[in-house]
Write a protein that holds these residues in place. Structure first.
Motif, PDB file in Angstrom:
ATOM      1  N   ILE A 138       0.841  -1.202   0.000  1.00  0.00           N
ATOM      2  CA  ILE A 138       0.000   0.000   0.000  1.00  0.00           C
ATOM      3  C   ILE A 138       0.873   1.248   0.000  1.00  0.00           C
ATOM      4  CG2 ILE A 138      -1.673   1.322   1.363  1.00  0.00           C
ATOM      5  CD1 ILE A 138      -2.644  -1.401   2.467  1.00  0.00           C
ATOM      6  N   GLY A 139       1.898   1.231   0.843  1.00  0.00           N
ATOM      7  CA  GLY A 139       2.694   2.436   1.081  1.00  0.00           C
ATOM      8  C   GLY A 139       3.534   2.866  -0.100  1.00  0.00           C
ATOM      9  N   LEU A 140       4.139   1.905  -0.825  1.00  0.00           N
ATOM     10  CA  LEU A 140       5.047   2.293  -1.913  1.00  0.00           C
ATOM     11  C   LEU A 140       4.325   2.996  -3.061  1.00  0.00           C
ATOM     12  CD1 LEU A 140       7.590  -0.664  -2.028  1.00  0.00           C
ATOM     13  CD2 LEU A 140       8.113   1.722  -1.585  1.00  0.00           C
ATOM     14  N   PRO A 141       3.289   2.377  -3.671  1.00  0.00           N
ATOM     15  CA  PRO A 141       2.623   3.087  -4.772  1.00  0.00           C
ATOM     16  C   PRO A 141       1.938   4.368  -4.325  1.00  0.00           C
ATOM     17  CG  PRO A 141       1.538   0.975  -4.319  1.00  0.00           C
ATOM     18  CD  PRO A 141       2.758   1.031  -3.477  1.00  0.00           C
ATOM     19  N   LEU A 142       1.272   4.310  -3.156  1.00  0.00           N
ATOM     20  CA  LEU A 142       0.582   5.507  -2.675  1.00  0.00           C
ATOM     21  C   LEU A 142       1.584   6.608  -2.346  1.00  0.00           C
ATOM     22  CD1 LEU A 142      -2.249   6.503  -2.056  1.00  0.00           C
ATOM     23  CD2 LEU A 142      -1.969   5.702   0.289  1.00  0.00           C
ATOM     24  N   GLY A 143       2.712   6.223  -1.763  1.00  0.00           N
ATOM     25  CA  GLY A 143       3.751   7.195  -1.437  1.00  0.00           C
ATOM     26  C   GLY A 143       4.294   7.859  -2.684  1.00  0.00           C
ATOM     27  N   LEU A 144       4.513   7.036  -3.731  1.00  0.00           N
ATOM     28  CA  LEU A 144       5.019   7.588  -4.986  1.00  0.00           C
ATOM     29  C   LEU A 144       4.002   8.566  -5.587  1.00  0.00           C
ATOM     30  CD1 LEU A 144       7.185   7.595  -7.129  1.00  0.00           C
ATOM     31  CD2 LEU A 144       6.088   5.636  -8.208  1.00  0.00           C
ATOM     32  N   LEU A 145       2.734   8.151  -5.547  1.00  0.00           N
ATOM     33  CA  LEU A 145       1.665   9.004  -6.068  1.00  0.00           C
ATOM     34  C   LEU A 145       1.626  10.340  -5.319  1.00  0.00           C
ATOM     35  CD1 LEU A 145      -0.688   8.607  -8.153  1.00  0.00           C
ATOM     36  CD2 LEU A 145      -2.161   8.198  -6.175  1.00  0.00           C
ATOM     37  N   ALA A 185       4.052  11.732  -3.641  1.00  0.00           N
ATOM     38  CA  ALA A 185       5.255  12.519  -3.926  1.00  0.00           C
ATOM     39  C   ALA A 185       5.110  13.242  -5.257  1.00  0.00           C
ATOM     40  CB  ALA A 185       6.478  11.604  -3.943  1.00  0.00           C
ATOM     41  N   VAL A 186       4.623  12.516  -6.280  1.00  0.00           N
ATOM     42  CA  VAL A 186       4.429  13.140  -7.590  1.00  0.00           C
ATOM     43  C   VAL A 186       3.440  14.290  -7.457  1.00  0.00           C
ATOM     44  CG1 VAL A 186       3.509  12.772  -9.910  1.00  0.00           C
ATOM     45  CG2 VAL A 186       4.999  11.065  -8.882  1.00  0.00           C
ATOM     46  N   GLY A 187       2.375  14.063  -6.662  1.00  0.00           N
ATOM     47  CA  GLY A 187       1.383  15.114  -6.443  1.00  0.00           C
ATOM     48  C   GLY A 187       1.997  16.338  -5.804  1.00  0.00           C
ATOM     49  N   ARG A 188       2.814  16.106  -4.769  1.00  0.00           N
ATOM     50  CA  ARG A 188       3.377  17.238  -4.042  1.00  0.00           C
ATOM     51  C   ARG A 188       4.408  17.988  -4.882  1.00  0.00           C
ATOM     52  NH1 ARG A 188       5.137  17.487   2.356  1.00  0.00           N
ATOM     53  NH2 ARG A 188       5.200  19.736   2.404  1.00  0.00           N
ATOM     54  N   LEU A 189       5.033  17.273  -5.833  1.00  0.00           N
ATOM     55  CA  LEU A 189       6.044  17.916  -6.681  1.00  0.00           C
ATOM     56  C   LEU A 189       5.417  18.589  -7.895  1.00  0.00           C
ATOM     57  CD1 LEU A 189       8.700  15.074  -6.577  1.00  0.00           C
ATOM     58  CD2 LEU A 189       9.100  17.428  -5.833  1.00  0.00           C
ATOM     59  N   SER A 190       4.101  18.356  -8.087  1.00  0.00           N
ATOM     60  CA  SER A 190       3.440  18.847  -9.297  1.00  0.00           C
ATOM     61  C   SER A 190       3.415  20.374  -9.332  1.00  0.00           C
ATOM     62  CB  SER A 190       2.016  18.291  -9.355  1.00  0.00           C
ATOM     63  OG  SER A 190       1.254  19.033 -10.273  1.00  0.00           O
ATOM     64  N   HIS A 191       3.378  20.901 -10.559  1.00  0.00           N
ATOM     65  CA  HIS A 191       3.276  22.355 -10.706  1.00  0.00           C
ATOM     66  C   HIS A 191       1.840  22.824 -10.586  1.00  0.00           C
ATOM     67  CE1 HIS A 191       7.447  22.669 -11.658  1.00  0.00           C
ATOM     68  NE2 HIS A 191       7.337  21.755 -12.619  1.00  0.00           N
ATOM     69  N   HIS A 192       0.887  21.877 -10.626  1.00  0.00           N
ATOM     70  CA  HIS A 192      -0.518  22.257 -10.553  1.00  0.00           C
ATOM     71  C   HIS A 192      -0.975  22.277  -9.107  1.00  0.00           C
ATOM     72  CE1 HIS A 192      -0.793  21.844 -14.855  1.00  0.00           C
ATOM     73  NE2 HIS A 192      -0.174  20.682 -14.748  1.00  0.00           N
ATOM     74  N   CYS A 199       0.250   5.440   6.814  1.00  0.00           N
ATOM     75  CA  CYS A 199       1.288   6.243   7.460  1.00  0.00           C
ATOM     76  C   CYS A 199       2.629   6.074   6.749  1.00  0.00           C
ATOM     77  CB  CYS A 199       1.426   5.862   8.931  1.00  0.00           C
ATOM     78  SG  CYS A 199       0.041   6.442   9.901  1.00  0.00           S
ATOM     79  N   ALA A 200       2.912   4.840   6.311  1.00  0.00           N
ATOM     80  CA  ALA A 200       4.162   4.610   5.583  1.00  0.00           C
ATOM     81  C   ALA A 200       4.154   5.401   4.282  1.00  0.00           C
ATOM     82  CB  ALA A 200       4.350   3.122   5.311  1.00  0.00           C
ATOM     83  N   ALA A 201       2.984   5.468   3.613  1.00  0.00           N
ATOM     84  CA  ALA A 201       2.894   6.195   2.343  1.00  0.00           C
ATOM     85  C   ALA A 201       3.312   7.646   2.533  1.00  0.00           C
ATOM     86  CB  ALA A 201       1.474   6.116   1.792  1.00  0.00           C
ATOM     87  N   ALA A 202       2.847   8.264   3.637  1.00  0.00           N
ATOM     88  CA  ALA A 202       3.182   9.670   3.882  1.00  0.00           C
ATOM     89  C   ALA A 202       4.683   9.844   4.070  1.00  0.00           C
ATOM     90  CB  ALA A 202       2.424  10.182   5.101  1.00  0.00           C
ATOM     91  N   THR A 203       5.298   8.922   4.836  1.00  0.00           N
ATOM     92  CA  THR A 203       6.738   9.021   5.063  1.00  0.00           C
ATOM     93  C   THR A 203       7.501   8.720   3.773  1.00  0.00           C
ATOM     94  OG1 THR A 203       6.274   8.157   7.259  1.00  0.00           O
ATOM     95  CG2 THR A 203       8.570   8.298   6.614  1.00  0.00           C
ATOM     96  N   LEU A 204       7.067   7.669   3.059  1.00  0.00           N
ATOM     97  CA  LEU A 204       7.759   7.301   1.818  1.00  0.00           C
ATOM     98  C   LEU A 204       7.643   8.408   0.777  1.00  0.00           C
ATOM     99  CD1 LEU A 204       6.724   3.541   1.565  1.00  0.00           C
ATOM    100  CD2 LEU A 204       8.956   4.480   2.171  1.00  0.00           C
ATOM    101  N   ALA A 205       6.498   9.117   0.776  1.00  0.00           N
ATOM    102  CA  ALA A 205       6.346  10.227  -0.169  1.00  0.00           C
ATOM    103  C   ALA A 205       7.443  11.254   0.059  1.00  0.00           C
ATOM    104  CB  ALA A 205       4.969  10.879   0.006  1.00  0.00           C
ATOM    105  N   GLU A 206       7.752  11.519   1.336  1.00  0.00           N
ATOM    106  CA  GLU A 206       8.804  12.486   1.639  1.00  0.00           C
ATOM    107  C   GLU A 206      10.176  11.953   1.233  1.00  0.00           C
ATOM    108  OE1 GLU A 206       6.873  15.058   1.725  1.00  0.00           O
ATOM    109  OE2 GLU A 206       8.099  15.972   3.285  1.00  0.00           O
ATOM    110  N   VAL A 207      10.359  10.639   1.341  1.00  0.00           N
ATOM    111  CA  VAL A 207      11.631  10.043   0.912  1.00  0.00           C
ATOM    112  C   VAL A 207      11.791  10.200  -0.603  1.00  0.00           C
ATOM    113  CG1 VAL A 207      12.960   7.910   0.734  1.00  0.00           C
ATOM    114  CG2 VAL A 207      11.679   8.397   2.810  1.00  0.00           C
ATOM    115  N   PHE A 208      10.731   9.828  -1.352  1.00  0.00           N
ATOM    116  CA  PHE A 208      10.764   9.980  -2.817  1.00  0.00           C
ATOM    117  C   PHE A 208      11.041  11.433  -3.197  1.00  0.00           C
ATOM    118  CE2 PHE A 208       7.963   6.066  -3.130  1.00  0.00           C
ATOM    119  CZ  PHE A 208       8.884   5.323  -3.833  1.00  0.00           C
TER     120      PHE A 208
END
Lengths: 215, 285
Positions: free
Chosen positions: B81-88, B90-97, B147-156
């Protein structure tokens, strides 16, 4: 929502108070323990360095739940009974110390060998170097990580619920048992946790820019 | 020059004597601590062979091995759950939109600011009131995964931000669109930077699975409770289980460190070590 804020306000505040007490005591103790452990790890005394390394390796890798159970339910079996609240604080501090030690060690390593050589060349002793050079600078570089540590310790205090101490998480779970108000009760706790976390993070960011050492 | 060498070099006779004295004192102190612990165990009769016999039975060991397997299953589920959601995220947070960036940021910050246990309680006690009542496995794994997704998003995100800006600019210069540049240039490089940190995060996930004790999912902790209920050997059982957790997590940490030093050598320009950059807020529990 209304009933939480009228009938259960006192209960909720007591839970929040318990969370605050657990967090503050465990945080202060972890910082003190972390400083001691970090000093061990950079000291020239081999057994102390080894003890510091082994301590960190164990307590950084242990789940707090299992440690908590060992401390609160296990220690009475060997005639040491810390009680519930002190037991929670002890378990939180044991783990917090390991993370604090690594936080401080990273801060110390960031200072740079050149400065320490300079200090030694003007005759500062090891204690003098730690006091006059390492601590003042390391305290600044570790502000950010220390705030992270504080938030982590605050979040970990929720585990008190597992051994029946009624902290914020335990309180909302108790209110939920009596009233079945759905997710609202839990969201109140979530908002309070988030407010403390984000508040601490904002405070840390401000202190960091104010006290930053430019290198 | 390393810090250790800077702090003290070859010591003279006076300092050597002092180091020797403190070494002896600290050895005595450490031995004293162990002796005290031994005495407490001995005096309370917890060292009696009968108190450890059950734990050494092959059937108990098989039981614990199965429990460890369930811990692994829970950790794998949370990672799935955490890896794909975290990546998603991270991409969202890095987006220009802003429409992607703000919700992603809000979700990341929210799940990083709230204890896992509270979310587990929501799955245990609140959601069933709305008729959402999944199996205990999911009541444990979904909160940990979120919770892992949120942390992993920051790692990505840290991995992407650690790349030189020129990478994205060069991709744009050869005519790639934003998503193309991310997929073909930025992400593969960022992944190489963050893989050790991702592995290190597995330690946190494994620790969190110990909440199986709370939801009654038969992983290590919960199985320990069942054992204790049967044998009464409380401190022995939980100590053994705690040691198993520590060993498993040390192996994972070592693997992450090994990966880091291998990948650092392969990275352009030597590359800096990344493990230290893990945002470690959730690490403590």
């Amino acid at each position: 929502m209304q009933i939480i804020l009228t009938e259960y306000l006192g209960t909720l505040l007591r839970g929040l108070g318990t969370t605050a007490v657990l967090t503050v005591i465990a945080f202060v103790a972890s910082v003190a323990g972390g400083l001691l452990m970090a000093t061990f790890r950079i000291s020239p005394i081999p057994p102390l360095r080894a003890a510091g390394a082994v301590y960190v390796e164990i307590f950084r890798n242990v789940p707090l739940v299992s440690l908590l159970i060992v401390v609160v339910y296990g220690l009475p079996e060997i005639n040491l009974n810390p009680g519930f609240v002190p037991g929670v604080i002890i378990a939180m501090t044991l783990v917090g110390t390991a993370f604090a030690c690594e936080t401080f060690r990273t801060g110390i390593n960031a200072i740079g060998a050149g400065q320490i050589e300079a200090a030694r060349s003007i005759g500062l002793t090891f204690g003098g170097i730690v006091r006059e050079l390492i601590l003042p600078q390391a305290t600044r570089t570790v502000i950010g990580p220390t705030v992270t540590l504080f938030i982590g310790i605050m979040l970990s205090s929720s585990l008190a619920t597992v051994v029946g101490v009624r902290d914020l998480t335990g309180t909302v779970s108790y209110i939920n048992n009596k009233e079945a108000l759905g997710i609202t009760t839990f969201l109140v706790a979530a908002v309070l946790y988030a407010a403390i976390s984000l508040g601490a993070a904002a405070f840390g960011a401000r202190m960091e820019t104010r006290l930053r050492v430019l290198r | 020059m390393s810090m250790q060498h800077a702090l003290f070099d070859t010591v003279g006779p006076k300092a050597r004597r002092r180091v020797a004295i403190v070494t002896v004192i600290s050895l005595v102190a450490i031995a004293g601590l162990f002796a005290l612990a031994y005495y407490q165990f001995y005096a309370s009769g917890q060292l009696a062979p009968s108190k450890w016999r059950e734990l050494l039975q092959p059937s108990t060991m098989r039981y614990l091995a199965r429990a460890l397997g369930n811990t692994g299953l829970a950790a794998l589920g949370a990672a799935a759950i955490g890896l794909p959601l975290g990546l998603l995220l991270a991409v969202g947070r890095l987006s220009h939109h802003a429409w992607f960036r703000w919700p992603a940021t809000a979700v990341i910050e929210a799940f990083r600011a709230v204890p896992v246990l509270l979310i587990i309680y929501i799955f245990m006690f609140a959601l069933p009131q709305y008729g959402i009542n999944p199996d205990v496995y999911w009541k444990l794994v979904i909160p940990i995964g979120l919770c892992a997704a949120a942390t992993l998003a920051e790692v990505f995100r840290a991995g992407v931000l650690a790349l030189p800006r020129g990478q994205g600019e060069a991709a744009a210069a050869v005519g790639m669109t934003g998503p193309q540049a991310f997929r073909l240039v930025i992400f593969p490089q960022a992944l190489r930077v963050v893989v050790p940190a991702l592995v290190a995060q597995a330690v946190i996930v494994v620790k969190d699975t110990a909440f199986g004790y709370v939801v009654s999912y038969s992983e290590l902790m919960q199985s320990g409770r069942v054992l204790v209920a049967n044998t009464g050997d409380l401190i022995q059982t939980y100590l053994v289980i705690t040691v198993i957790y520590v060993i498993v997590n040390i192996i994972i940490s070592r693997l992450a460190q090994r990966l880091d030093s291998v990948l650092a050598r392969k990275r352009a320009g030597g590359g800096r070590r990344f493990t230290a950059l893990i945002p470690g807020r959730s690490a403590i529990q």
